[in-house]
Design a protein around this motif. Sequence first.
Motif, mmCIF file in Angstrom:
data_model
loop_
_atom_site.group_PDB
_atom_site.id
_atom_site.type_symbol
_atom_site.label_atom_id
_atom_site.label_comp_id
_atom_site.label_asym_id
_atom_site.label_seq_id
_atom_site.Cartn_x
_atom_site.Cartn_y
_atom_site.Cartn_z
ATOM 1 N N THR A 1 0.814 -1.216 0.000
ATOM 2 C CA THR A 1 0.000 0.000 0.000
ATOM 3 C C THR A 1 0.847 1.267 0.000
ATOM 4 N N ARG A 2 2.152 1.140 0.216
ATOM 5 C CA ARG A 2 3.029 2.306 0.317
ATOM 6 C C ARG A 2 3.514 2.762 -1.064
ATOM 7 N N VAL A 3 3.846 4.058 -1.151
ATOM 8 C CA VAL A 3 4.490 4.563 -2.365
ATOM 9 C C VAL A 3 5.919 4.037 -2.402
ATOM 10 N N ALA A 4 6.573 4.126 -3.559
ATOM 11 C CA ALA A 4 7.856 3.447 -3.773
ATOM 12 C C ALA A 4 8.907 3.795 -2.718
ATOM 13 N N HIS A 5 9.100 5.090 -2.434
ATOM 14 C CA HIS A 5 10.135 5.487 -1.473
ATOM 15 C C HIS A 5 9.827 4.934 -0.091
ATOM 16 N N ASP A 6 8.566 5.014 0.324
ATOM 17 C CA ASP A 6 8.177 4.504 1.641
ATOM 18 C C ASP A 6 8.287 2.978 1.702
ATOM 19 N N GLN A 7 8.059 2.313 0.569
ATOM 20 C CA GLN A 7 8.201 0.860 0.538
ATOM 21 C C GLN A 7 9.626 0.442 0.882
ATOM 22 N N LEU A 8 10.598 1.116 0.289
ATOM 23 C CA LEU A 8 12.002 0.765 0.529
ATOM 24 C C LEU A 8 12.381 1.016 1.986
ATOM 25 N N GLN A 9 11.948 2.145 2.544
ATOM 26 C CA GLN A 9 12.233 2.442 3.956
ATOM 27 C C GLN A 9 11.610 1.398 4.866
ATOM 28 N N MET A 10 10.356 1.033 4.580
ATOM 29 C CA MET A 10 9.668 0.052 5.400
ATOM 30 C C MET A 10 10.348 -1.310 5.301
ATOM 31 N N PHE A 11 10.792 -1.672 4.088
ATOM 32 C CA PHE A 11 11.468 -2.947 3.908
ATOM 33 C C PHE A 11 12.697 -3.036 4.799
ATOM 34 N N TYR A 12 13.560 -2.029 4.776
ATOM 35 C CA TYR A 12 14.780 -2.076 5.581
ATOM 36 C C TYR A 12 14.481 -1.958 7.071
ATOM 37 N N ARG A 13 13.459 -1.194 7.419
ATOM 38 C CA ARG A 13 13.065 -1.100 8.826
ATOM 39 C C ARG A 13 12.687 -2.473 9.366
ATOM 40 N N LEU A 14 11.845 -3.177 8.630
ATOM 41 C CA LEU A 14 11.404 -4.503 9.078
ATOM 42 C C LEU A 14 12.536 -5.524 9.020
ATOM 43 N N TRP A 15 13.343 -5.471 7.973
ATOM 44 C CA TRP A 15 14.422 -6.457 7.833
ATOM 45 C C TRP A 15 15.389 -6.370 9.014
ATOM 46 N N THR A 16 15.816 -5.154 9.376
ATOM 47 C CA THR A 16 16.781 -5.019 10.478
ATOM 48 C C THR A 16 16.168 -5.449 11.808
ATOM 49 N N LEU A 17 14.907 -5.116 12.037
ATOM 50 C CA LEU A 17 14.248 -5.553 13.272
ATOM 51 C C LEU A 17 14.187 -7.075 13.342
ATOM 52 N N LYS A 18 13.807 -7.688 12.234
ATOM 53 C CA LYS A 18 13.647 -9.144 12.221
ATOM 54 C C LYS A 18 14.991 -9.855 12.392
#
Length: 231
Positions: free
Chosen positions: A135-152
């Motif tokens: 549901t996110r725009v492209a820039h927000d998608q990339l930020q969210m991806f790295y945010r979740l990846w590092t947490l996980k």
Amino acid sequence: MSHLFLLSMQAAADAGHWAGLLGASEQLRLARYQGRRRQQFLLGRALLRTAFSQVVDNGRSPETWQITEQEDLPPAIADSGDWYFSLSHSRDLIAVVLSDSGPCGVDIEFCKPRQDFAALAEGWFHAQEITELQTRVAHDQLQMFYRLWTLKEAWLKTRRQSLFSGGMAAVTFEQSAMGCANHSWLRTEIGDDYSVAVITASPASVTTCCGLPPQAAATPPLSWQRFAVNN
């Protein structure tokens, strides 16, 4: 109490300067590597040793810690007492976290633009997170991806689980002003280039030091976001 140590390989002195700190087990592993990977390993172990000397036994020489490498596991450190540690590196940065409140984890990722992050999310993230990501725009998608990846990945390290254990998709995170009752799940960005997540066994604050030898808190201070975990 938890302590985060960050090191830029570009800002570090000649890596060979620190080779004398490493013990026999580390030297054997170092011999396997070349180029950037060799520099990462050498500086990472030097940072780990100096961090332990600074936090766990102030005044102890970094080269006197007995560190034993373990295949597919973090190294074992003799005389570490109740202190736990975790290491991570990505591109130019190396991170070490120490905590006396229980198992801890750190992950740092260089946030390079990539076209395959949606496919990676499909393979590694929870269905709920994949839906939100779409549901996110492209820039927000990339930020969210790295945010979740590092947490996980930091969360997996607290449990000594590998990326292939299935744990990445089984756990989800949501931002929380108070965090959760028993753990501290923190993440931040360093500039526009890196995402960092630190997980500790208690909701304590994290002090930050930079450089080698480590110096007092980063300037400007890192701005952390706190998350709650669901699994």
